[in-house]
Scaffold this active site. Structure first.
Site, short mmCIF file in Angstrom:
data_model
loop_
_atom_site.label_atom_id
_atom_site.label_comp_id
_atom_site.label_asym_id
_atom_site.label_seq_id
_atom_site.Cartn_x
_atom_site.Cartn_y
_atom_site.Cartn_z
N HIS A 55 2.61 1.05 -10.12
CA HIS A 55 1.77 -0.16 -9.44
C HIS A 55 2.45 -1.30 -9.52
CE1 HIS A 55 -2.32 2.12 -10.38
NE2 HIS A 55 -1.49 2.82 -9.48
N GLU A 57 1.99 -4.33 -10.79
CA GLU A 57 2.05 -4.95 -12.15
C GLU A 57 3.32 -4.38 -12.84
OE1 GLU A 57 -0.61 -3.40 -10.99
OE2 GLU A 57 -2.44 -4.08 -12.03
N CYS A 80 -5.47 -1.60 -13.54
CA CYS A 80 -6.29 -0.47 -13.91
C CYS A 80 -6.33 0.03 -15.49
CB CYS A 80 -5.73 0.78 -12.92
SG CYS A 80 -3.93 1.46 -13.51
N CYS A 89 -2.26 0.13 -15.97
CA CYS A 89 -1.47 -1.04 -16.10
C CYS A 89 -1.90 -2.14 -16.98
CB CYS A 89 -1.70 -1.64 -14.45
SG CYS A 89 -0.86 -0.53 -13.35
N SER A 173 -7.54 1.26 34.42
CA SER A 173 -7.63 0.34 33.50
C SER A 173 -6.43 -0.24 32.96
CB SER A 173 -8.64 0.63 32.45
OG SER A 173 -8.02 2.02 31.61
N THR A 201 -12.11 10.26 26.97
CA THR A 201 -10.77 9.55 27.06
C THR A 201 -9.73 10.68 27.23
OG1 THR A 201 -11.71 7.85 25.97
CG2 THR A 201 -9.30 8.11 25.81
N GLY A 267 -13.44 5.95 24.38
CA GLY A 267 -13.78 4.73 25.36
C GLY A 267 -15.12 4.12 25.12
#
Length: 358
Positions: A55, A57, A80, A89, A173, A201, A267
């Site tokens: 992490h 830290e 944590c 941590c 479009s 779509t 869409g």
């Protein structure tokens, strides 16, 4: 009593900035930043290291080494306090001899939820919470939403002319917006863990739904592709997840898969369904300096709208910025993001916590 110094805001801003560098490489972990500042002003920064590494830290503390003893650490998210993919941590901060820990926001994950802060205080570390909270709540909105609800943070992307048209009467479009706006939309894709479109779509446009950005910007990042309905054999969207249930079931399933952010690309029928169900956490609308000039074009949403002006949906604009020749407008339901997480769609969901941050 707070011992906040004039330098604290700058240091927390540095932690927020370094956290942003991990945005696309750590999900479903939170992208966290940390900065260790020694008594003589030296600083050592770190961000969450990938999906399995240490992490933020720990990265910053390792960079600081013995200089961390007696120093201050600025962290965007509560350290944590449990054993996950890595060790706690909070213990790493204590063992490094940190004297003061400045945290932007508490972690809502029930495996943490204030326990990291309590462990630090019990060990004699001075702890302050809240500096930079608004910026971090927005930066970590997908993670916070997921940990509070067990579901993804839903972003609905829309593109239209100034008079609200998304397609001409004949259905064409491409392209309403310019290349800069389209590139920005690809960054939205890169920031998302999954993309959803309707089968209509897919049949009409045969999109690939891949991330297309310059080399080095999002290398190897490809969100999970989701189709509402059945995608035709041979469609570019394959391989994809096909979903025939309701949208609540879809969000539950994606949340269980660790999807923190879902990008809804349309869409109009899909956009309307998500909107009317109150499932959208953020609307991102790209407006092009163009006018369709009539009332026969296709609009942003398909389906029934508000029957009266009193029923009109209203949110809050959080950002407006030019993107090339176009304009991007970000809107959230019911107001800005709260420190605890995103407001709006969250409040109608049953909270099912996800895997801990560790």
């Amino acid at each position: 009593m707070s011992t906040t110094t004039p330098n604290d805001e700058q240091r927390m801003a540095e932690a927020v900035a370094v956290a942003s560098t991990a945005r696309r490489s750590v999900s479903p972990r939170p992208w966290v930043g940390a900065v260790v500042v020694t008594a003589d002003g030296r600083s050592f920064a770190g961000a969450t290291d990938g999906r399995d590494g240490p992490h933020a830290e720990v990265v910053a503390l390792r960079a600081a080494g013995e200089a961390a003893r007696g120093a201050t650490i600025y962290v965007t998210l509560e350290p944590c306090s449990h054993q996950g993919r890595t060790g706690p941590c909070a213990d790493a901060v204590i063992d490094a001899g940190i004297a003061r820990c400045v945290v932007a926001i508490e972690d809502p994950d029930p495996k943490v939820a204030g326990q990291g802060l309590a462990r630090l205080r019990a060990a004699g570390v001075e702890v302050e919470v809240g500096l930079g909270a608004a910026a971090v709540a927005e930066q970590l909105a997908p993670y916070l939403t997921h940990r509070r609800t067990g579901r993804p943070h839903v972003v609905l992307k829309l593109a239209a002319t100034l008079d609200g048209a998304t397609a001409a009467p004949d259905g064409s479009s491409q392209w309403i917006t310019g290349p800069d706006a389209r590139a920005d939309a690809h960054r939205l894709r890169a920031d998302s863990d999954a993309i959803v479109v309707g089968a209509g779509t897919v049949r009409a446009d045969d999109p690939s739904l891949t991330v297309r950005l310059p080399a080095g910007e999002a290398d190897g990042v490809e969100p999970l592709r989701v189709v509402l309905g059945a995608a035709p054999a041979g469609a570019k969207v394959h391989p994809c997840v096909e979903h025939d249930g309701d949208l609540d079931e879809l969000l539950d399933q994606l949340g269980e898969r660790g999807v923190l952010q879902l990008l809804v690309e349309g869409g109009a029928s899909v956009a309307g369904d998500f909107h009317r169900a109150g499932l959208v956490d953020r609307y991102v609308l790209y407006l092009a300096p163009a006018l369709m000039g009539g009332n026969d074009a296709r609009g942003l949403f398909a389906g029934p709208g508000a029957p009266t002006i009193d029923d009109v949906w209203r949110g809050e604009i959080t950002e407006v910025r030019a993107v090339g020749r176009d304009v991007r407008i970000d809107v959230v339901p019911g107001g800005r993001l709260e420190v605890q997480g995103a407001v709006g769609a969250d409040e109608r969901r049953a909270g099912r916590p996800g895997e801990g941050a560790g």
